[in-house]
Design an enzyme around this catalytic site. Structure first.
Site, mmCIF file in Angstrom:
data_model
loop_
_atom_site.group_PDB
_atom_site.id
_atom_site.type_symbol
_atom_site.label_atom_id
_atom_site.label_comp_id
_atom_site.label_asym_id
_atom_site.label_seq_id
_atom_site.Cartn_x
_atom_site.Cartn_y
_atom_site.Cartn_z
ATOM 1 C CE LYS A 175 2.486 74.936 67.857
ATOM 2 N NZ LYS A 175 3.508 74.195 67.119
HETATM 3 O O1 G3P Z 1 4.383 70.966 65.595
HETATM 4 C C1 G3P Z 1 3.317 70.231 66.077
HETATM 5 C C2 G3P Z 1 3.137 68.902 65.422
HETATM 6 O O2 G3P Z 1 2.942 69.070 64.043
HETATM 7 C C3 G3P Z 1 4.160 67.855 65.778
HETATM 8 O O3 G3P Z 1 4.113 66.737 64.943
HETATM 9 O O4 G3P Z 1 5.085 64.638 64.092
HETATM 10 O O5 G3P Z 1 5.945 65.618 66.249
HETATM 11 O O6 G3P Z 1 3.705 64.568 66.144
HETATM 12 P P1 G3P Z 1 4.753 65.314 65.387
#
Ligand code: G3P
Length: 217
Positions: free
Chosen positions: A83
């Site tokens: 990533k």
């Molecule tokens: O891992 C990437 C993403 O899914 C993060 O989500 O909830 O931290 O905005 P969030």
């Protein structure tokens, strides 16, 4: 649509994997930091639980260093997807890693133009963060619609990995649009199966069965 769990927690991963419907895992530095253990050991363990794409994020911000880190991560297991962040250095690293046959997830995508650049750089998937757009009064799902349309127009092979998912309707809407993958926290994954009518119906079926005293065997 493929379902991924967005977590570094192996207890959650084991539980979700036991349902037989989990296709992969995404992690990010914040999620890994919460686990308080060696990143490589954690990735190795996750790879023994789930036989599918496992995203592992680099923490360098310069292309050459990202490539080095990415190659190192990719050596852990064939299922590791490296990533990288959606910045110019990340695009350079994506191009270089993809040229070496390493799958790349270009993350922190918040616009259609960024998603086009990720596809042109040869990303295996791009991660648009819908919840974080909703959080600032923008429409995360519109971004998914735009990316899916654009990728279809030009037959880009890059998969749309819908990220920053906050609720089951995010999953439903993204699936209706044609997103390839949805990654979600374990809380949302569990909500996908819940329905009060299922619970009530099952309770009634079992109660009726007992009342009638159906002969066993
Ligand atoms: O891992 C990437 C993403 O899914 C993060 O989500 O909830 O931290 O905005 P969030």
């Amino acid at each position: 649509m493929m379902f991924f769990l967005d977590t570094g927690n192996t207890k959650e991963i084991k539980e979700a994997a036991s349902w037989g419907v989990l296709d992969g895992i995404t992690t990010n530095p914040s999620l890994v930091a919460k686990e308080g253990r060696s990143f490589k050991d954690l990735l190795k363990e996750i790879c023994t639980i789930v036989d599918g794409p496992i995203s592992a994020e680099v923490v360098s911000i310069e292309a050459d260093a990202m490539v080095k880190e990415g190659k190192d991560l990719a050596q852990i297991h064939k299922n590791i997807v490296v990533k990288v962040p959606l910045i110019p250095e990340g695009l350079k690293a994506c191009k270089a890693l993809a040229a070496q046959g390493i799958r790349v997830n270009v993350t922190l995508c918040f616009s259609p133009t960024q998603a086009m650049l990720a596809a042109k750089a040869g990303a295996w998937c791009v991660s648009p963060f819908i919840g974080r757009l909703d959080d600032i009064s923008e429409n995360g799902m519109e971004l998914i619609r735009d990316i899916v349309t654009i990728y279809r127009n030009y037959q880009y092979k890059t998969k749309v990995l819908v990220a920053s998912v906050r609720n089951p309707m995010h999953v439903v809407e993204a699936a209706k649009i044609g997103g390839d993958i949805c990654t979600m926290p374990f809380t949302v994954f569990k909500q996908l199966v819940q329905h009060p009518l299922t619970d009530l119906g099952l309770k009634k079926f079992l109660a009726d069965w007992e009342k009638q005293n159906v002969p066993k065997g």
